[in-house]
Enzyme design. Structure first.
Site, mmCIF file in Angstrom:
data_model
loop_
_atom_site.group_PDB
_atom_site.id
_atom_site.type_symbol
_atom_site.label_atom_id
_atom_site.label_comp_id
_atom_site.label_asym_id
_atom_site.label_seq_id
_atom_site.Cartn_x
_atom_site.Cartn_y
_atom_site.Cartn_z
ATOM 1 N N ASP A 207 -1.481 84.991 100.315
ATOM 2 C CA ASP A 207 -2.724 84.796 99.587
ATOM 3 C C ASP A 207 -3.289 83.434 99.983
ATOM 4 O O ASP A 207 -2.698 82.704 100.796
ATOM 5 C CB ASP A 207 -2.482 84.870 98.071
ATOM 6 C CG ASP A 207 -3.687 85.423 97.318
ATOM 7 O OD1 ASP A 207 -4.824 84.973 97.599
ATOM 8 O OD2 ASP A 207 -3.509 86.297 96.453
ATOM 9 N N GLY A 233 -2.906 81.670 103.537
ATOM 10 C CA GLY A 233 -3.754 81.877 104.698
ATOM 11 C C GLY A 233 -4.975 82.701 104.364
ATOM 12 O O GLY A 233 -5.152 83.179 103.235
ATOM 13 N N ASP A 234 -5.810 82.864 105.376
ATOM 14 C CA ASP A 234 -7.035 83.657 105.296
ATOM 15 C C ASP A 234 -6.807 84.956 106.061
ATOM 16 O O ASP A 234 -6.387 84.935 107.229
ATOM 17 C CB ASP A 234 -8.188 82.860 105.913
ATOM 18 C CG ASP A 234 -9.527 83.572 105.851
ATOM 19 O OD1 ASP A 234 -9.609 84.750 106.261
ATOM 20 O OD2 ASP A 234 -10.503 82.946 105.424
ATOM 21 N N PHE A 235 -7.079 86.092 105.433
ATOM 22 C CA PHE A 235 -6.826 87.398 106.056
ATOM 23 C C PHE A 235 -7.426 87.503 107.454
ATOM 24 O O PHE A 235 -6.841 88.124 108.349
ATOM 25 C CB PHE A 235 -7.435 88.526 105.223
ATOM 26 C CG PHE A 235 -6.885 88.690 103.845
ATOM 27 C CD1 PHE A 235 -5.651 88.169 103.497
ATOM 28 C CD2 PHE A 235 -7.601 89.390 102.886
ATOM 29 C CE1 PHE A 235 -5.147 88.330 102.215
ATOM 30 C CE2 PHE A 235 -7.109 89.566 101.611
ATOM 31 C CZ PHE A 235 -5.889 89.027 101.272
ATOM 32 N N HIS A 253 -11.509 97.107 98.706
ATOM 33 C CA HIS A 253 -12.729 97.301 97.915
ATOM 34 C C HIS A 253 -13.551 96.010 97.790
ATOM 35 O O HIS A 253 -14.651 96.034 97.260
ATOM 36 C CB HIS A 253 -12.411 97.894 96.540
ATOM 37 C CG HIS A 253 -11.760 96.958 95.566
ATOM 38 N ND1 HIS A 253 -11.373 97.372 94.305
ATOM 39 C CD2 HIS A 253 -11.416 95.649 95.631
ATOM 40 C CE1 HIS A 253 -10.844 96.351 93.657
ATOM 41 N NE2 HIS A 253 -10.862 95.313 94.430
#
Length: 349
Positions: A207, A233-235, A253
């Site tokens: 996350d 982290g960033d996806f 979503h």
């Protein structure tokens, strides 16, 4: 000038369903207030009469009788010989301190729904997200800026993830897998449920870095420190940790179709050969007839710039396009759908 169509039906059509729909939010608000006032916890040790229950919950006598009888009419309390008790539904899910308590989730919906849905007409005219500032964390709003507010928000999500984790633990054959990553796993609650049910699993919660301290506190309180690791982290910008299984719950979503496809391609690279991706959301049924799923999608469109639920068939298409083989779809909790995809190859090769 208003005219009347002589062919329009004027008798024999009951307006009752329309009236009930018009005031449906009143019943929900009665439930929200009962949870906030701890009515159901006050009855955990046995029945009380109206005066005793009003005193325990801090109810003013002018409204108490109608309020308590409305709860009975909604199927949450029973009344016999002037004494109230919880129904089985309330006893299981609405008494504080129980593992099955859903009051946190009810508080969360009370906090987030009404401000946004009150602006639905404006959103329908402008297409713009309402109430929660997308520049301050999307549909999470500004909660990350306030640790205590974020904890309350996550507590509401925990009430849901306890149930989802338990069902996911049974719906998937985990015995052939050694590890999993919960993508967007917040403070690690769902991961904790899974490792409790399947202790052989190595768990990672992935996350935003600012979630780390909240994760450490919660996992420590659960006695799971060292069993679940946190990676920030960033996806879309940072590497996704490699694992046999990657779980995406309530993630896709939040994005449009292009971003969802991009994320699943990144997930494919992180899933080890022979592994799987598991995606759950309140996906829209393929013929778009389920009102509850469509209302959930509208909510996401109200609170985020690009989000919205998506059809089950669309998700399966995205999974195949990313390189996974289609593992099918199945219901979860009666309100969600689980879509699985498998990465070709031998496990642990």
């Amino acid at each position: 000038m208003t005219t009347t169509d002589a062919t329009a039906p004027t008798v024999g059509v009951d307006p009752g369903p329309l009236i009930r729909l018009t005031i449906a939010d009143c019943g929900a608000k009665v439930l929200h207030s009962a949870v906030q006032l701890d009515v159901f916890t006050a009855l955990a040790d046995g029945p009380l009469d109206a005066a005793e229950l009003a005193a325990a919950a801090g109810l003013h006598p002018r409204l108490a009788a109608d309020f308590l009888d409305a709860l009975a009419g909604l199927g949450l309390l029973t009344r016999q010989d002037g004494r109230y008790r919880n129904t089985p539904l309330a006893e299981v899910y609405l008494v504080q301190g129980r593992d099955t308590y859903l009051g946190g989730f009810i508080d969360l919906t009370n906090e987030t729904l009404y401000g946004t849905w009150g602006r639905l007409t404006e959103a329908l005219r402008t297409g713009e997200p309402q109430h929660l500032d997308p520049d301050k964390g999307g549909f999470v709003g500004d909660r990350h800026a306030d640790p205590e507010k974020m904890k309350r928000f996550l507590k509401g999500l925990d009430a849901f993830s306890d149930r989802m984790g338990g069902e996911l633990a049974e719906a998937v054959d985990w015995h052939g897998y050694r590890s999993f990553v919960d993508l967007g796993g917040a403070r690690g609650n769902l991961a904790a449920v899974l490792v409790n049910r399947h202790p052989h699993l190595e768990a990672t919660c992935y996350d935003l870095p600012r979630t780390g301290p909240i994760f450490d506190e919660h996992v420590g309180r659960l006695g799971q420190t060292g069993r679940i690791r946190f990676v920030g982290g960033d996806f879309f910008a940072d590497p996704i940790p490699s694992a046999d299984v990657i779980v995406l719950g309530h993630i896709l979503h939040g994005f449009d179709a292009d971003k969802s496809r991009e994320l699943l391609r990144r997930v494919y690279d992180a899933v080890r050969p022979g592994g799987a991706v598991l995606i759950y959301d309140r996906m829209i049924d393929d013929d778009r007839s389920n009102a509850d799923r469509l209302l959930s999608s509208l909510h996401m469109r109200l609170v985020s710039r690009d989000g919205g639920e998506y059809r089950i068939a669309d998700c399966r298409d995205w999974v195949r396009a990313a390189g996974f083989t289609d593992g099918g779809a199945r219901p979860l909790l009666g309100t969600h759908t689980l879509v699985a995809g498998h990465r070709p190859g031998s496990r642990h090769e």
